[in-house]
Design an enzyme around this catalytic site. Structure first.
Site, PDB file in Angstrom:
ATOM      1  N   ASP A  76       0.829  -1.218   0.000  1.00  0.00           N
ATOM      2  CA  ASP A  76       0.000   0.000   0.000  1.00  0.00           C
ATOM      3  C   ASP A  76       0.859   1.261   0.000  1.00  0.00           C
ATOM      4  O   ASP A  76       0.568   2.219  -0.715  1.00  0.00           O
ATOM      5  CB  ASP A  76      -0.879   0.049   1.259  1.00  0.00           C
ATOM      6  CG  ASP A  76      -2.161  -0.745   1.122  1.00  0.00           C
ATOM      7  OD1 ASP A  76      -2.140  -1.793   0.460  1.00  0.00           O
ATOM      8  OD2 ASP A  76      -3.180  -0.320   1.712  1.00  0.00           O
ATOM      9  N   VAL A 157      -4.805   5.021  -0.025  1.00  0.00           N
ATOM     10  CA  VAL A 157      -4.735   3.737  -0.730  1.00  0.00           C
ATOM     11  C   VAL A 157      -5.556   2.739   0.080  1.00  0.00           C
ATOM     12  O   VAL A 157      -5.469   2.711   1.312  1.00  0.00           O
ATOM     13  CB  VAL A 157      -3.280   3.238  -0.843  1.00  0.00           C
ATOM     14  CG1 VAL A 157      -3.227   1.869  -1.515  1.00  0.00           C
ATOM     15  CG2 VAL A 157      -2.427   4.235  -1.616  1.00  0.00           C
ATOM     16  N   CYS A 158      -6.358   1.936  -0.619  1.00  0.00           N
ATOM     17  CA  CYS A 158      -7.018   0.789   0.016  1.00  0.00           C
ATOM     18  C   CYS A 158      -7.930   1.285   1.151  1.00  0.00           C
ATOM     19  O   CYS A 158      -8.613   2.299   1.015  1.00  0.00           O
ATOM     20  CB  CYS A 158      -5.916  -0.154   0.505  1.00  0.00           C
ATOM     21  SG  CYS A 158      -6.415  -1.851   0.845  1.00  0.00           S
ATOM     22  N   THR A 159      -7.903   0.593   2.285  1.00  0.00           N
ATOM     23  CA  THR A 159      -8.765   0.999   3.395  1.00  0.00           C
ATOM     24  C   THR A 159      -8.211   2.208   4.155  1.00  0.00           C
ATOM     25  O   THR A 159      -8.795   2.615   5.161  1.00  0.00           O
ATOM     26  CB  THR A 159      -9.001  -0.167   4.372  1.00  0.00           C
ATOM     27  OG1 THR A 159      -7.737  -0.690   4.766  1.00  0.00           O
ATOM     28  CG2 THR A 159      -9.835  -1.260   3.725  1.00  0.00           C
ATOM     29  N   THR A 177     -12.198   2.472  -2.446  1.00  0.00           N
ATOM     30  CA  THR A 177     -11.413   1.822  -1.399  1.00  0.00           C
ATOM     31  C   THR A 177     -11.167   0.363  -1.814  1.00  0.00           C
ATOM     32  O   THR A 177     -11.469  -0.016  -2.941  1.00  0.00           O
ATOM     33  CB  THR A 177     -12.138   1.928  -0.033  1.00  0.00           C
ATOM     34  OG1 THR A 177     -11.300   1.386   0.994  1.00  0.00           O
ATOM     35  CG2 THR A 177     -13.459   1.155  -0.018  1.00  0.00           C
TER      36      THR A 177
END
Lengths: 254, 254
Positions: A76, A157-159, A177
């Site tokens: 990430d 990035v991502c969660t 997400t």
């Protein structure tokens, strides 16, 4: 003999010209920011356009603060770190305290700063993983809010998007997400639109990306926005990430 | 009444059956290796097939040693670290000494071990960057050679191939490296074939990958070889790296 005299007369001028010829540097990156070139052109290391050393000194690089925490997903943050370093950003890491944090239950990292002493940065980046750690920590959320006035842009990035959501930054926006967390984020943000199947969403001040490897695409997009698509494609080539497809992201507002 | 008596008679048997029903775990990964499930199926976190806890305890995970050094490229090692952690490998980091190493001139990492005390590992992984640091250090090369008898396989990303070359491991093989270093490696290894335009080359014991982001593809390939293509594709999906194309690699020998 005539030519020799002309040559001798010209010598001081040539020497002056040589002294004042500008030096060139690569926009600072992890591999080649310390090398000075005497001609303009392309950096032989990373393929970026060389710029005059004077300009480089006058224009400080953009800064970006990477918030790390125990359980942060390694790719990430590492993907964007790779991209932003090649784009000449000054990247620094921050954690709640200066104690080492462990990423992916493997990598032990010494943060550059704690939230007590971290300097301001143009951009603020957050990443996924065990994001409940950072996203639900009232001290971290308070600290993010305190920095808001001096933060030009956000990058999740991502969660990592949940951290921005908890800081009240995603209301009424179109965001994305991690693919398995789309519904969860949508439930948390009834006033936002949470999209699936998009690598990144750019709202101007806030860029959110899909999961893990999509951070690379989002970072390349931010570079493209700042320095042009050609600069982003050069970095993608350097990284052998020719899999970058700009159109897989969505731009709401620049 | 008859049914009640039967039920009472069966109760101890049911209790015994419940006690002996196997528990299931996800092949240990960075996110979900500590959760026990009471039924077989798919891990809701990473999508991997759950296996019985007894089997998981009897079969120790494969181990992989990541050699880090000052100047190691961050995505070179972080991509494979992400993949191998999801595949249930036990990943540990080693540097010449236990002093922190800096990756990409940004990330400060505390290695798990030094070359003095690192345990053996099934796989040995090396990465690019300022690889002259590690590749030309006689102590590191000697240490790699000393471990050779206990090393099942090697994995290099980017110019990490030069470290393996210096350890005498690439002679007579077909290999690859960072796109700008193909000729250099070919000159260094006249008996090897150094290929361009391939994400990874698998020689059985030795896998070399192209530059930086190609390490992700090479790691997914190793997972596919060990656990099947479906397992690799599930990890790629988890990482949102659906850009993984197995056919972009070359298998010389399994």
């Amino acid at each position: 003999m005539k030519y020799l005299i002309m040559w001798l007369l010209l010598l001081p001028l040539l020497a002056t010209a040589q002294q004042s010829a500008p030096d060139y540097v690569c926009p600072p990156c992890g591999s080649c920011d310390s090398i000075t070139y005497h001609q303009p052109g392309i950096c032989p290391h990373c393929g970026m356009q060389l710029i005059s050393k004077t300009n480089a000194q006058q224009t400080p690089p953009p800064t970006i603060c990477f918030l790390l925490y125990d359980g942060v997903e390694v790719l990430d943050f590492a993907g964007p770190m790779e991209v932003f370093s090649y784009a000449g950003f000054k990247v620094f890491t921050v954690a709640k305290t200066k104690a080492p944090v462990t990423s992916q239950r493997i990598l032990k990292i010494n943060p550059d700063y704690s939230i007590q002493d971290a300097p301001p940065a143009d951009y603020f980046a957050v990443f996924g993983g065990d994001d409940e750690v950072a996203g639900k920590d009232p001290e971290i959320i308070k600290w993010i809010k305190q920095r808001d006035a001096s933060t030009k842009g956000y990058f999740s990035v991502c969660t990592g998007a949940f951290i921005l959501a908890n800081a009240g930054l995603l209301d009424h926006l179109t965001v994305t997400t991690f693919h398995k967390s789309i519904k969860h984020l949508q439930n948390m943000l009834p006033n936002a639109t949470v999209l699936d199947n998009v690598r990144y969403v750019d709202n101007g001040r806030i860029i959110t990306t899909a999961g893990i490897s999509a951070g690379i695409d989002g970072a390349l997009h931010l570079v493209a926005r700042m320095y042009g698509q050609e600069a982003a494609l050069k970095i993608a080539k350097q990284m052998e990430y020719d899999k970058y497809v700009p159109e897989q992201g969505l731009v709401i507002k620049h």
